[in-house]
Write a protein that holds these residues in place. Structure first.
Motif, short mmCIF file in Angstrom:
data_model
loop_
_atom_site.label_atom_id
_atom_site.label_comp_id
_atom_site.label_asym_id
_atom_site.label_seq_id
_atom_site.Cartn_x
_atom_site.Cartn_y
_atom_site.Cartn_z
N GLY A 39 0.81 -1.21 0.00
CA GLY A 39 0.00 0.00 0.00
C GLY A 39 0.84 1.26 0.00
N THR A 40 0.27 2.30 -0.60
CA THR A 40 0.98 3.57 -0.67
C THR A 40 1.17 4.19 0.70
OG1 THR A 40 -1.11 4.68 -1.14
CG2 THR A 40 0.23 4.06 -3.03
N ASP A 41 0.23 3.95 1.61
CA ASP A 41 0.37 4.51 2.96
C ASP A 41 1.56 3.90 3.69
OD1 ASP A 41 -1.05 2.10 2.95
OD2 ASP A 41 -2.29 2.64 4.68
N ALA A 42 1.68 2.58 3.63
CA ALA A 42 2.80 1.91 4.28
C ALA A 42 4.12 2.27 3.61
CB ALA A 42 2.59 0.39 4.24
N LEU A 43 4.13 2.30 2.29
CA LEU A 43 5.34 2.64 1.55
C LEU A 43 5.81 4.06 1.90
CD1 LEU A 43 7.37 1.69 -0.59
CD2 LEU A 43 5.84 2.63 -2.32
N GLY A 44 4.88 4.98 1.95
CA GLY A 44 5.22 6.36 2.29
C GLY A 44 5.77 6.49 3.69
N ALA A 45 5.18 5.77 4.64
CA ALA A 45 5.65 5.83 6.02
C ALA A 45 7.05 5.27 6.16
CB ALA A 45 4.68 5.06 6.93
N VAL A 46 7.33 4.15 5.50
CA VAL A 46 8.66 3.54 5.58
C VAL A 46 9.69 4.42 4.88
CG1 VAL A 46 10.05 1.56 4.86
CG2 VAL A 46 7.83 1.21 5.92
N ARG A 47 9.32 4.98 3.73
CA ARG A 47 10.26 5.87 3.03
C ARG A 47 10.61 7.09 3.88
NH1 ARG A 47 11.67 4.89 -2.14
NH2 ARG A 47 10.34 3.52 -3.38
N ALA A 48 9.65 7.62 4.60
CA ALA A 48 9.91 8.78 5.46
C ALA A 48 10.91 8.42 6.56
CB ALA A 48 8.60 9.29 6.08
N VAL A 49 10.76 7.24 7.15
CA VAL A 49 11.69 6.79 8.19
C VAL A 49 13.08 6.59 7.60
CG1 VAL A 49 12.25 4.86 9.73
CG2 VAL A 49 9.92 5.76 9.66
N ILE A 50 13.16 5.92 6.45
CA ILE A 50 14.45 5.66 5.82
C ILE A 50 15.13 6.97 5.40
CG2 ILE A 50 15.56 4.66 3.77
CD1 ILE A 50 13.51 2.33 4.04
N ASP A 51 14.36 7.89 4.83
CA ASP A 51 14.93 9.19 4.44
C ASP A 51 15.50 9.93 5.65
OD1 ASP A 51 14.23 8.66 1.82
OD2 ASP A 51 12.48 10.01 1.81
N ALA A 52 14.79 9.87 6.78
CA ALA A 52 15.28 10.52 8.00
C ALA A 52 16.55 9.84 8.50
CB ALA A 52 14.21 10.49 9.09
N GLN A 53 16.61 8.52 8.39
CA GLN A 53 17.81 7.79 8.81
C GLN A 53 19.00 8.14 7.91
OE1 GLN A 53 16.26 3.79 8.73
NE2 GLN A 53 15.93 3.78 10.95
N VAL A 54 18.78 8.22 6.61
CA VAL A 54 19.85 8.58 5.68
C VAL A 54 20.34 10.00 5.97
CG1 VAL A 54 20.40 9.06 3.25
CG2 VAL A 54 19.20 6.96 3.87
N ALA A 55 19.43 10.91 6.23
CA ALA A 55 19.81 12.29 6.54
C ALA A 55 20.66 12.34 7.81
CB ALA A 55 18.57 13.17 6.69
N GLU A 56 20.29 11.54 8.80
CA GLU A 56 21.07 11.50 10.04
C GLU A 56 22.45 10.89 9.80
OE1 GLU A 56 20.17 8.89 13.63
OE2 GLU A 56 19.47 10.88 14.26
N LEU A 57 22.51 9.81 9.00
CA LEU A 57 23.80 9.22 8.65
C LEU A 57 24.70 10.24 7.97
CD1 LEU A 57 22.86 5.69 7.28
CD2 LEU A 57 24.33 6.17 9.24
N ASP A 58 24.12 10.97 7.02
CA ASP A 58 24.89 11.99 6.30
C ASP A 58 25.38 13.07 7.25
OD1 ASP A 58 24.47 10.62 3.94
OD2 ASP A 58 22.87 11.97 3.24
N ALA A 59 24.54 13.50 8.15
CA ALA A 59 24.90 14.56 9.09
C ALA A 59 26.03 14.14 10.02
CB ALA A 59 23.69 14.99 9.90
N TRP A 60 26.09 12.87 10.37
CA TRP A 60 27.08 12.38 11.32
C TRP A 60 28.20 11.57 10.65
CZ3 TRP A 60 27.54 13.86 16.23
CH2 TRP A 60 26.46 14.57 16.76
N GLU A 61 28.26 11.59 9.32
CA GLU A 61 29.25 10.79 8.61
C GLU A 61 30.68 11.15 9.02
OE1 GLU A 61 30.56 9.31 4.16
OE2 GLU A 61 28.87 10.68 4.37
N GLU A 62 30.98 12.42 9.08
CA GLU A 62 32.35 12.84 9.43
C GLU A 62 32.73 12.33 10.82
OE1 GLU A 62 34.96 16.91 10.00
OE2 GLU A 62 33.21 16.95 8.69
#
Length: 73
Positions: A39-62
């Motif tokens: 479902g699009t609702d579940a897909l959207g929710a998981v993508r939002a979590v993953i996008d936030a995790q990637v952003a945090e990884l990028d922010a703390w990569e150094e």
């Protein structure tokens, strides 16, 4: 939970028959997914979590990379 279920029941965007077909497609696949969102609702929710995790990884990569011994690049 019952009150929440009673108000949401019947308003889900997903079609159970289509979900069943998607599950069968995944189960029968040569390389089935480890995680199948239905479902699009579940897909959207998981993508939002993953996008936030990637952003945090990028922010703390150094900082993460700074813990290696020198010359390990």
């Amino acid at each position: 939970r019952r009150k929440e279920h009673d108000t949401a029941h019947g308003t889900q965007p997903g079609d159970p028959a289509r979900a069943a077909r998607a599950i069968m497609t995944a189960v029968e696949a040569d390389a089935p997914p480890a995680l199948l969102m239905l479902g699009t609702d579940a897909l959207g929710a998981v993508r939002a979590v993953i996008d936030a995790q990637v952003a945090e990884l990028d922010a703390w990569e150094e900082t993460s990379r700074s813990t290696d011994f020198p010359g390990q690049d």
